[in-house]
Design an enzyme around this catalytic site. Structure first.
Site, PDB file in Angstrom:
ATOM      1  N   GLU A   1      -6.546   4.727   7.985  1.00 30.51           N
ATOM      2  CA  GLU A   1      -6.545   6.055   7.841  1.00 30.51           C
ATOM      3  C   GLU A   1      -7.466   6.462   7.565  1.00 30.51           C
ATOM      4  OE1 GLU A   1      -2.446   5.473   5.572  1.00 30.51           O
ATOM      5  OE2 GLU A   1      -2.259   4.744   7.331  1.00 30.51           O
TER       6      GLU A   1
ATOM      7  N   LYS B   1       0.388   4.116  -0.373  1.00 26.28           N
ATOM      8  CA  LYS B   1      -0.448   4.697   0.419  1.00 26.28           C
ATOM      9  C   LYS B   1      -0.156   7.080  -0.169  1.00 26.28           C
ATOM     10  CE  LYS B   1      -0.668   2.883   5.027  1.00 26.28           C
ATOM     11  NZ  LYS B   1       0.283   2.929   6.508  1.00 26.28           N
TER      12      LYS B   1
ATOM     13  N   GLY C   1       2.973   2.122  10.735  1.00 23.86           N
ATOM     14  CA  GLY C   1       4.188   3.090  10.660  1.00 23.86           C
ATOM     15  C   GLY C   1       4.923   3.577  12.375  1.00 23.86           C
TER      16      GLY C   1
ATOM     17  N   ASN D   1       0.632  -1.431   0.195  1.00 23.68           N
ATOM     18  CA  ASN D   1       0.350   0.058  -0.029  1.00 23.68           C
ATOM     19  C   ASN D   1       0.879   1.104  -0.185  1.00 23.68           C
ATOM     20  OD1 ASN D   1      -2.175   2.145   0.143  1.00 23.68           O
ATOM     21  ND2 ASN D   1      -3.052   1.671   2.461  1.00 23.68           N
TER      22      ASN D   1
ATOM     23  N   HIS E   1      -9.663   1.371   4.839  1.00 27.25           N
ATOM     24  CA  HIS E   1      -7.859   1.560   6.264  1.00 27.25           C
ATOM     25  C   HIS E   1      -8.014   2.513   6.926  1.00 27.25           C
ATOM     26  CE1 HIS E   1      -3.740   2.146   6.585  1.00 27.25           C
ATOM     27  NE2 HIS E   1      -3.506   1.367   6.029  1.00 27.25           N
TER      28      HIS E   1
ATOM     29  N   SER F   1       3.403  -2.219  10.360  1.00 22.96           N
ATOM     30  CA  SER F   1       5.431  -2.008   9.900  1.00 22.96           C
ATOM     31  C   SER F   1       5.879  -3.673  10.187  1.00 22.96           C
ATOM     32  CB  SER F   1       5.891  -1.847  11.876  1.00 22.96           C
ATOM     33  OG  SER F   1       5.331  -0.654  12.585  1.00 22.96           O
TER      34      SER F   1
ATOM     35  N   GLU G   1      -5.239  -4.376  10.591  1.00 25.20           N
ATOM     36  CA  GLU G   1      -3.779  -4.030  11.513  1.00 25.20           C
ATOM     37  C   GLU G   1      -4.546  -3.147  12.045  1.00 25.20           C
ATOM     38  OE1 GLU G   1      -2.117  -3.004   6.800  1.00 25.20           O
ATOM     39  OE2 GLU G   1      -3.545  -1.208   7.159  1.00 25.20           O
TER      40      GLU G   1
HETATM   41  P1  13P Z   1       3.488   0.165   7.387  1.00 25.87           P
HETATM   42  O1  13P Z   1       3.755  -1.250   6.959  1.00 25.87           O
HETATM   43  O2  13P Z   1       4.318   1.354   7.319  1.00 25.87           O
HETATM   44  O3  13P Z   1       2.843   0.015   9.402  1.00 25.87           O
HETATM   45  O4  13P Z   1       1.980   0.547   7.398  1.00 25.87           O
HETATM   46  C1  13P Z   1       1.428  -0.276   7.611  1.00 25.87           C
HETATM   47  C2  13P Z   1      -0.148   0.154   6.429  1.00 25.87           C
HETATM   48  O5  13P Z   1      -1.009   0.595   7.035  1.00 25.87           O
HETATM   49  C3  13P Z   1      -0.787  -0.871   5.204  1.00 25.87           C
HETATM   50  O6  13P Z   1      -2.052  -0.502   5.027  1.00 25.87           O
END
Ligand code: 13P
Length: 251
Positions: A98, A11, A174, A9, A96, A214, A168
Site C-alpha cells: 500500500e 493499517k 483485503g 498490521n 508494504h 487474507s 504479500e
Molecule cells: P489482509 O489480511 O486484510 O488481506 O491484509 C494483509 C496485509 O496487507 C497485512 O500487511
C-alpha cells in the site's frame, strides 16, 4: 533457528481509545499462545505511545507501519526511526504494497529506511509481493526477486538477523482471495533461495518469512503448515483480538 511470528498490521484503522482496547484484548488472550510464537502488533503512529504502555512487560511486541527515509530535520509529517525506538517499538514494517502503490515508496527509499531502522535498533519486517497483472503474466518470481535484491542485497548477514521478510501478494490483500498454500509455499521457498544466494544457506534457514493476504483463522493452519511459511502478517483479521489470537493458535 528462525522465529514463528504472527503480526497484526492495523493499517489506518481504529481511533486511539479503540486501539488501546484492542491491544488490551490481544494482551489478555496472549497467554493462550505458545511461547515460541511471537506476537507483534503494528499500529498507526498516533497509537504507538499508549499501546507501548499496554504491551510493556507482556509477550506482545510493538511495531510501526512505516518510518522516514531521513534521519531528522525539516521533513514535515515524517516520523524518524529513532522516534519509533524512543516510544518502545521493537519493529517497523517497511515496503508494504500500500505504501509502494499509494505513497511512492521505492526500493531506493526502502534501502535508506532499512538502514535507519537497523541503526536505531529496530527490527524490520520488509514486505514484498507481486500485483495481479504480474502474477497473471507469470512474473511473480522475478518481481519478488528484484524487490529482495534491490533492498536486502545492500545489507549484511549480521543485519539479516534483524530482518523479517513478509510475502504479500497484492491480489490477496483485503480481497478475501488467499494464495493457496501451494502458491504461497512455492514463492516462500524461492524467496529463501534468493536470500541463500547472497547470504548463504544458514542465514536463509534462519530468516523468518511471513505470509500476508487474507490470512484468517480458517486458512492459517494450512498456510503455517508449509515448510517455508514461518507465520503471518495479518490485516483485517488483526482488528479482532479473537481472530488474531485464533490465527496465532493455528501453529
Ligand atoms: P489482509 O489480511 O486484510 O488481506 O491484509 C494483509 C496485509 O496487507 C497485512 O500487511
Amino acid at each position: 533457528m528462525r522465529k514463528k511470528i504472527v503480526a497484526g498490521n492495523w493499517k489506518m484503522n481504529t481511533t486511539v481509545p479503540e486501539g488501546i482496547e484492542l491491544a488490551k484484548a490481544v494482551v489478555a488472550k496472549s497467554a493462550e499462545v505458545p511461547a515460541d510464537v511471537k506476537l507483534i502488533i503494528a499500529t498507526p503512529f498516533t497509537h504507538l505511545y499508549p499501546v507501548a504502555e499496554v504491551v510493556k512487560g507482556t509477550p506482545v511486541a510493538l511495531s510501526a507501519e512505516n518510518c522516514a527515509d531521513k534521519e531528522k530535520g525539516a521533513y514535515t509529517g515524517e516520523v524518524a526511526a529513532n522516534m519509533l525506538a524512543s516510544v518502545g517499538c521493537e519493529y517497523t514494517i517497511l515496503g508494504h504494497s500500500e505504501r509502494r502503490q499509494y505513497y511512492g515508496e521505492t526500493d531506493e527509499k526502502l534501502v535508506e529506511k532499512t538502514k535507519l531502522a537497523l541503526a536505531n535498533g529496530l527490527k524490520v519486517i520488509l514486505c514484498v509481493g507481486e500485483n495481479l497483472d504480474e502474477r497473471e503474466a507469470g512474473k511473480h518470481f522475478d518481481v519478488c526477486e528484484a524487490q529482495i535484491k534491490n533492498v536486502l542485497y545492500n545489507f549484511t548477514a549480521e543485519d539479516m538477523k534483524n530482518i523479517v521478510i513478509a510475502y504479500e501478494p497484492v491480489w490477496a490483500i483485503g480481497t478475501g482471495k488467499t494464495a493457496t498454500s501451494e502458491q504461497a509455499e512455492e514463492i516462500h521457498a524461492f524467496i529463501r533461495k534468493v536470500v541463500a544466494d547472497k547470504f548463504g544457506a544458514q542465514v536463509a534457514e534462519d530468516t523468518t518469512i511471513l505470509y500476508g493476504g487474507s490470512c484468517k483463522p480458517s486458512n492459517a493452519k494450512e498456510l503455517f503448515a508449509q515448510k517455508d511459511i514461518d507465520g503471518g502478517l495479518i490485516g483485517g483479521a488483526a482488528l479482532k483480538a479473537d481472530d488474531f489470537i485464533a490465527i496465532a493458535l493455528s501453529y
